[in-house]
Design an enzyme around this catalytic site. Structure first.
Site, PDB file in Angstrom:
ATOM      1  CG  ASN A  30      24.356   2.744  -7.944  1.00 17.36           C
ATOM      2  OD1 ASN A  30      23.793   3.830  -7.843  1.00 17.36           O
ATOM      3  ND2 ASN A  30      24.146   1.934  -8.965  1.00 17.36           N
ATOM      4  CB  THR A  50       7.863 -14.799   9.495  1.00 15.85           C
ATOM      5  OG1 THR A  50       6.527 -15.270   9.657  1.00 15.85           O
ATOM      6  CG2 THR A  50       8.775 -15.471  10.503  1.00 15.85           C
ATOM      7  CB  CYS A  83      18.910  -2.764 -10.721  1.00 12.53           C
ATOM      8  SG  CYS A  83      18.995  -3.238  -8.983  1.00 12.53           S
ATOM      9  CD  GLN A 104      26.881   0.673  -3.450  1.00 14.17           C
ATOM     10  OE1 GLN A 104      27.929   0.274  -2.970  1.00 14.17           O
ATOM     11  NE2 GLN A 104      26.149  -0.067  -4.267  1.00 14.17           N
TER      12      GLN A 104
END
Length: 378
Positions: free
Chosen positions: A153, A242, A327, A181
């Site tokens: 990345n 869900t 991040c 990526q």
């Protein structure tokens, strides 16, 4: 003047055709795919199944080998932590990975280390590549797993995951690939016999918050994963909750569009790369990562004598850029990827990542970016 977006490795804009489909499944077809007693739920269930069929086919896999997740980070955690109990029960607590992985792989592996697993973090050569031989040399009878990313990345360097998969398929060692990526961009690699593949949608024009984990059988045998979350087990009893039907359908639509337009996308990405490198002609710089084995839309450079944080500030009205992973963008420490490649500290601490979606670079002014670099070089 609008700021050019050059941080597509972090995320992309949702493709308008995808947004239209997502909105439809949010406002018109809003049923829960788990509701079996009415047509709203049944239509949602069929839409999810069509998406699962389509996406699994891109890996030459069966639909029941793919589960939907919130993205590659969750997929990585299910793949790595979900295999831990099998490793404990079979006394196979050795894992091979690399020092240039995303934190979404490194941190789960560090957690496994705290539980008694032995993890080898291989260092790449100075091109950013991990050789298949380096991986194979580390295998032991107790090696449970190899986990390697598909495309880095930060540098865009492509790892030889397809070749490694061929070697490991005849061994008891599983292979996990973080393909956040590379998904849709290099589809041929991911049809190799890779046991587990993590993908994210928001790198290819799908919304944030949707991804998948491919869990490929070995013959008739399923990978012995255990759930790491509980509460319904909707996705093959491995992932509860869900299903976000609009996001699932959006991921499938984004992949469909990307597959149809991939060749022109790649050509466009190469053109942008050529424009940027041409603008930097005469400016002393170092390309981090071997361009010969890198994707065309990620470019990592260190400009001689330039502090990258100062450059980002200088470019804030010209281009949206980053030093590396979103991040870790709050940290100003040298890139762990560039450091692992053995680059000098000044180079590793000042890598600038430029990454793009060709359709979002119409306002790219390479001369302004080059001028900003020159102004800081003095």
């Amino acid at each position: 003047m609008p700021t050019t977006y050059l941080d597509a490795a972090a995320t992309t804009r949702v493709e308008p055709r995808v947004a239209e489909v997502v909105l439809h499944w949010m406002t018109e077809e809003f049923g829960n795919a788990g509701s079996r007693t009415h047509d709203y739920g049944n239509r949602a269930k069929r839409a999810v199944q069509r998406a699962r069929d389509q996406l699994a086919a891109q890996f030459n896999a069966k639909p029941d080998e793919l589960i939907f997740t919130s993205g590659a980070t969750e997929s990585n955690n299910i793949a790595l932590l979900g295999l831990a109990q099998h490793g404990i029960e079979t006394s196979r607590r050795h894992i091979v990975s690399s020092a240039v992985e995303h934190k979404a792989v490194i941190e789960p592996l560090e957690h496994l280390q705290s539980r008694g697993f032995d993890v080898d973090f291989l260092k790449p050569d100075n091109t950013g590549r991990i050789s298949p031989d380096a991986v194979l040399e580390r295998l032991r009878p107790e090696t449970l797993l190899v986990s390697l990313m598909h495309v880095n990345n930060e540098t865009g360097v492509i790892q030889p995951v397809a070749e490694i998969a061929q070697h490991l398929r005849e061994t008891p060692t599983y292979l996990h690939v973080d393909a956040a990526q590379g998904f849709a961009k290099l589809p041929e690699d991911l049809t190799a016999p890779i046991d587990m593949i993590s993908v994210s949608g928001h790198k290819i024009g799908a919304p944030k918050g949707i991804g998948a984990l491919l869990i490929r059988r070995r013959g008739w045998n399923r990978i012995p994963l255990q759930p790491i979350m509980f509460g319904g087990g909707q996705e093959r009893k491995l992932r509860p909750g869900t299903l976000p039907v609009p996001l699932v359908v959006g991921l499938a639509k984004a992949e469909e569009i990307f597959r149809a337009e991939r060749h022109q996308w790649m050509a466009g990405a190469r053109k942008v790369r050529e424009q940027l490198l041409a603008a930097f002609t005469g400016i002393p710089h170092h390309i981090n990562g071997d361009p010969a084995c890198a994707v065309p839309h990620i470019l990592n450079l260190t400009f001689e004598g330039v502090d990258t944080e100062a450059l980002i500030v200088r470019l804030k009205d010209v281009a949206a850029v980053a030093t590396g992973s979103a991040c870790t963008s709050a940290s100003y420490t040298p890139s762990h990827v560039l450091t692992a490649m053995g680059l000098p500290e000044k180079v590793a601490a000042n890598g600038l990542r430029l990454s793009w979606f060709p359709a979002q670079t119409d306002d790219l002014d390479t001369e302004q970016i080059a001028a900003a670099v020159r102004s800081l070089q003095g």
